[in-house]
Design an enzyme around this catalytic site. Structure first.
Site, PDB file in Angstrom:
ATOM      1  N   GLY A   1       2.612   3.898   1.408  1.00 45.78           N
ATOM      2  CA  GLY A   1       3.201   4.216   2.691  1.00 45.78           C
ATOM      3  C   GLY A   1       3.516   5.682   2.869  1.00 45.78           C
ATOM      4  NE  ARG A   2       8.572   6.706   0.637  1.00 47.00           N
ATOM      5  CZ  ARG A   2       9.884   6.693   0.855  1.00 47.00           C
ATOM      6  NH1 ARG A   2      10.432   7.645   1.552  1.00 47.00           N
ATOM      7  NH2 ARG A   2      10.636   5.731   0.376  1.00 47.00           N
TER       8      ARG A   2
ATOM      9  N   GLY B   1       0.799  -1.212   0.000  1.00 46.13           N
ATOM     10  CA  GLY B   1       0.000   0.000   0.000  1.00 46.13           C
ATOM     11  C   GLY B   1       0.835   1.266   0.000  1.00 46.13           C
TER      12      GLY B   1
ATOM     13  CG  ASP C   1       9.948   9.833   7.384  1.00 47.08           C
ATOM     14  OD1 ASP C   1       9.592   9.393   6.280  1.00 47.08           O
ATOM     15  OD2 ASP C   1      11.032  10.427   7.551  1.00 47.08           O
TER      16      ASP C   1
ATOM     17  NE  ARG D   1       0.206   1.327  -6.893  1.00 47.33           N
ATOM     18  CZ  ARG D   1       1.220   2.174  -6.789  1.00 47.33           C
ATOM     19  NH1 ARG D   1       2.427   1.784  -7.143  1.00 47.33           N
ATOM     20  NH2 ARG D   1       1.044   3.385  -6.337  1.00 47.33           N
TER      21      ARG D   1
ATOM     22  CG  ASP E   1       5.251  -2.711  -5.300  1.00 40.36           C
ATOM     23  OD1 ASP E   1       5.870  -3.773  -5.450  1.00 40.36           O
ATOM     24  OD2 ASP E   1       5.787  -1.669  -4.879  1.00 40.36           O
ATOM     25  CG  ASN E   2       7.299   0.149  -8.058  1.00 41.54           C
ATOM     26  OD1 ASN E   2       6.520   0.832  -7.405  1.00 41.54           O
ATOM     27  ND2 ASN E   2       8.484  -0.217  -7.590  1.00 41.54           N
TER      28      ASN E   2
END
Length: 470
Positions: free
Chosen positions: A83-84, A81, A116, A174, A244-245
């Site tokens: 993440g940022r 998923g 983060d 994707r 995922d890319n």
């Protein structure tokens, strides 16, 4: 800026509402004016800086993080998923086509896994430059609308200024999206996702039932063949072709560890984490085929009989090699301006590539020299002299225009990109960027005055590495 929700009616697993984190001092660093005009986006820098960092949120659509799985370097992660990344919604261009508007680096999400959720200025600038360069080269790609600095430091090694990238994509569906729903056993969501993807990208598919899934897989495969051939035509190495890319639309996404090949070698790798050469320049077709096979696996639950499904879907996947080879051979025919097809063409191409590897010749400059040599006294490397005599026997008066259309004179060379990024990291701006963007806007035209952008790095990319930064 009118936003519309997207993917929210497919599956509750696919989209999870998630708010970006406001930043200290958003400032618009890079803005793609021409792209913005295509979407009738107002050029209000103060508003855009806040909106494109998530510090100001539209009341019309709730931001979401997208869920997906992924095979990363061959190892399956069932729940990755965004993440940022936060999907703000979809925006229509002047033709009425919807595009995803996504922020990268706007804070942690439910999928962050302890990260983060932030992005440093260097990877953000890289994505802006590389996506624009590939677009100019005529290669299907996501687009970068803006880079906004945050006024905050991102804790990397060493700490870097933070930034948020705004990405536009025709969709973020994707291979990993299908893997995710299949892994979760969400068959209804899987069916809806196929229909949604077809409506977005393959509206020519009108069949129903299992034949619809076969035609969908075939269409995705064809897009992946087209994309990888176009990458290899210009010497682009994606660097992280995880499922995922891999967008089913056939657009290039994720510019973290990407790079351009200088000296020709099919084994070229720049990614710091690709220790086995899985995503090397010459292995990209194999990985694309492998990724399509993973999509096929995800579609099996949609069939009534699994054994029959495997046979039908495998037949599609197994056709990748022939389709790729046909497209790949056609690419070489264009790059060399060969008239028609003759039995010895394959040998002619193989001889050239062997000489280029043996003498460590630059991929882009060699084909540019061959192209220009047809209309001027442009110098071709003397070590190709014997081969050139044979090649010119296969050219015609039309060869120059054919070759010029597919052989770039300029590419986003790694050392130039690093110089631009270094300027941004040091001073927050770059004197080189505007010149580069102007040069790359006409990549298939050779200009003597652009010679400095054609030159190789002094060290020949020795020990050069790229990293997953965004």
């Amino acid at each position: 800026m009118k936003l519309q929700p997207r993917y929210t009616d497919i599956s509750e697993l696919l989209t999870i509402e998630d708010m970006p984190s406001a930043v200290a001092e958003p400032k618009l660093l890079l803005f793609n004016d021409q792209l913005a005009d295509h979407f009738s986006i107002n050029h209000d820098s103060e508003f855009l800086a806040k909106f494109l960092t998530g510090s100001t949120i539209s009341n019309d659509v709730a931001p979401v993080a997208l869920g997906y799985s992924g095979h990363q370097f061959g190892h399956f992660s069932p729940r990755l998923g965004d993440g940022r990344a936060h999907l703000l919604g979809a925006i229509a261009d002047q033709d009425g086509t919807l595009w995803d508007l996504q922020l990268k680096g706007a804070g942690a999400t439910v999928f962050s896994r302890g990260g983060d959720g932030r992005c440093a200025i260097g990877p953000a600038v890289r994505e802006y430059i590389m996506s624009e360069a590939l677009y100019a080269l005529g290669i299907a790609t996501t687009r970068c609308l803006a880079v906004v600095t945050t006024g905050e430091m991102v804790y990397r090694q060493p700490p870097r200024p933070g930034a948020v990238v705004t990405r536009l994509a025709k969709s973020h569906i994707r291979v990993g999206s299908f893997q995710y729903l299949a892994t979760q056993g969400d068959i209804e969501g899987l069916e809806k996702l196929v229909d949604y993807a077809i409506n977005c990208h393959f509206s020519e598919i009108s069949s129903a039932g299992e034949q619809r899934y076969i035609e969908f897989l075939t269409a995705v495969l064809d897009k992946q063949v087209e994309l990888v051939v176009s990458w290899m035509r210009v010497g682009f190495i994606h660097g992280v072709m995880n499922t995922d890319n891999t967008l089913i639309s056939g657009e290039t996404i994720d510019y973290g560890p990407c790079a351009m090949m200088n000296q020709f070698d099919l084994d070229t790798v720049f990614s710091s984490i690709d220790h086995q050469g899985r995503y090397s320049f010459g292995n990209q077709p194999n990985i694309a085929n492998w990724n399509v096979a993973r999509l096929a696996e995800s579609l099996i639950p949609l069939f009534d009989e699994q054994d029959g499904a495997v046979e039908k879907l495998s037949s599609v996947v197994n056709g990748f090699a022939d389709k790729f080879n046909d497209a790949f051979n056609a690419m070489w025919q264009q790059k060399l301006g060969l008239a028609g097809q003759q039995e010895g063409d394959h040998v002619l191409v193989s001889e050239l590539l062997a000489l280029m590897k043996q003498h460590q010749l630059d991929y882009t400059n060699t084909f540019n020299a061959l192209t220009e040599s047809l209309v001027s006294d442009f110098t071709v490397d003397c070590r190709l002299k014997g081969w050139v005599l044979k090649w010119k026997l296969r050219t015609t008066a039309e060869s120059y225009s054919v070759m010029r259309a597919v052989n770039p004179a300029v590419i986003p060379r790694n050392h130039n990109i690093e110089s631009i990024i270094a300027e941004f990291e040091k001073a927050g701006s770059s004197l080189l960027l505007n010149d580069f963007l102007e040069v790359i806007s006409e990549p298939y035209t050779y200009f003597k005055e652009h010679q400095s952008w054609y030159e190789l790095p002094s060290d020949g990319d020795k020990n050069y590495q790229t990293f997953c930064g965004t």
